[in-house]
Write a protein that holds these residues in place. Structure first.
Motif, PDB file in Angstrom:
ATOM      1  N   LEU A 267      36.754  37.579  37.793  1.00  0.00           N
ATOM      2  CA  LEU A 267      36.049  38.949  37.140  1.00  0.00           C
ATOM      3  C   LEU A 267      36.298  39.173  35.709  1.00  0.00           C
ATOM      4  O   LEU A 267      35.405  39.128  34.899  1.00  0.00           O
ATOM      5  N   VAL A 280      27.134  40.290  34.461  1.00  0.00           N
ATOM      6  CA  VAL A 280      28.216  40.542  35.356  1.00  0.00           C
ATOM      7  C   VAL A 280      28.755  42.036  35.296  1.00  0.00           C
ATOM      8  O   VAL A 280      28.990  42.743  36.319  1.00  0.00           O
ATOM      9  N   ALA A 284      28.694  44.500  38.687  1.00  0.00           N
ATOM     10  CA  ALA A 284      29.717  44.917  38.989  1.00  0.00           C
ATOM     11  C   ALA A 284      29.641  46.389  39.095  1.00  0.00           C
ATOM     12  O   ALA A 284      29.841  47.160  40.257  1.00  0.00           O
TER      13      ALA A 284
END
Length: 289
Positions: A267, A280, A284
């Motif tokens: 991550l 991303v 998330a």
């Protein structure tokens, strides 16, 4: 004092990776990718950045694909070329012939034993040890920071990180002497001390520069904790006979030997990549919502 440069690095990669089963049944854990680069690649790139030329992999059965990763892949490259694809993504996986060397650790007797298996290749030179499970991210990289410190003090060096006191009993900890910037003199090493007895909160973090004498020390050493030949014990025996310092790493460490650390690294690094960070982050937030 004439210091031999650090040109060799030993990567102990013989472990079974049982924490990541079933993923590691047929694939070495060192080839599990953080986004699109295998763990071992991060460590090898870090070694190259530090001026290290020879990579010594201490492997076990079923680990040959680690070596394949750093070989030339004719079919892949020819096909990519024919399709006009960019071959530069493979640049860091190509090596000068002879600069990737493997030795086998036939029996899993611990880290100290794995290092000892590389004694003939290391010979009479100081060398680095890099544990690929520890993903070290910094500018410059951890090993380059250590090589620079080695240029100042010579002898033996270990990379350390500060952790909260309640976490010390999971790691090797140093007994610190005098401090000078990022350098701390090492007076002793304690493996997994109880919180109350820990001499400091500086933990060993998987990067070492050691003098060749450690091989003689390992040779004559009995088994330590867990019935394994411990590298920490061998290093501790060298304190006092040669300079020994810790370098506090300016950067971040991800413990990719654990599933949680592996997910965190994936991550964290994905969120820093220009080609995907925005997507991303949005993904998330969506998942967290």
């Amino acid at each position: 004092m004439d210091r031999k440069p650090i040109k060799k690095a030993v990567f102990p990669v013989a472990g079974l990776g049982t924490r990541f089963l079933p993923a590691t049944k047929a694939i070495p854990k060192e080839l599990l990718p953080i986004v699109d680069r295998p763990l071992i690649q991060y460590a090898v790139d870090e070694a190259r950045e530090a001026g290290i030329e020879q990579m010594i992999f201490v492997t076990g059965r079923g680990k040959t694909s680690i070596v394949e990763h750093f070989d030339i892949a004719y079919e892949l490259e020819a096909t990519m070329k024919a399709r006009g694809k960019d071959l530069s993504v493979l640049d860091s996986t190509r090596f000068t012939p002879g600069d990737i060397i493997t030795v086998r650790q036939q029996v899993p007797l611990g880290l100290g034993h794995a290092i000892w298996c590389a004694r003939a290749i290391v010979g009479d030179e100081p060398f680095a040890i890099m544990l690929p499970d520890e993903l070290m991210i910094g500018e410059p990289g951890c090993m380059k920071q250590m090589v620079e410190a080695y240029g100042e003090v010579g002898g033996n060096l270990i990379s350390v990180l500060e952790v909260p006191r309640e976490e010390v009993s999971s790691y090797g900890v140093i007994d610190p002497g005098s401090e000078n910037g990022a350098l701390t003199e090492v007076r002793g090493l304690v493996e997994k001390p109880p919180v109350a007895e820990a001499p400091s909160t500086k933990i060993l973090s998987g990067r070492y520069i050691l003098q060749p004498e450690v091989m003689r020390t390992l040779e004559s050493q009995g088994k330590g904790a867990g019935g394994e030949i411990q590298l920490t014990d061998a290093m501790a025996r060298m304190i006092g006979t040669q300079p020994f310092h810790a370098v506090t790493f300016a950067g971040r460490r991800f413990d990719c030997g654990s599933k949680l650390g592996f997910v965190e690294a994936t991550l964290a690094l994905a969120l820093e990549r220009e080609d995907m960070a925005e997507d991303v982050r949005a993904m998330a937030l969506r998942l967290l919502g």
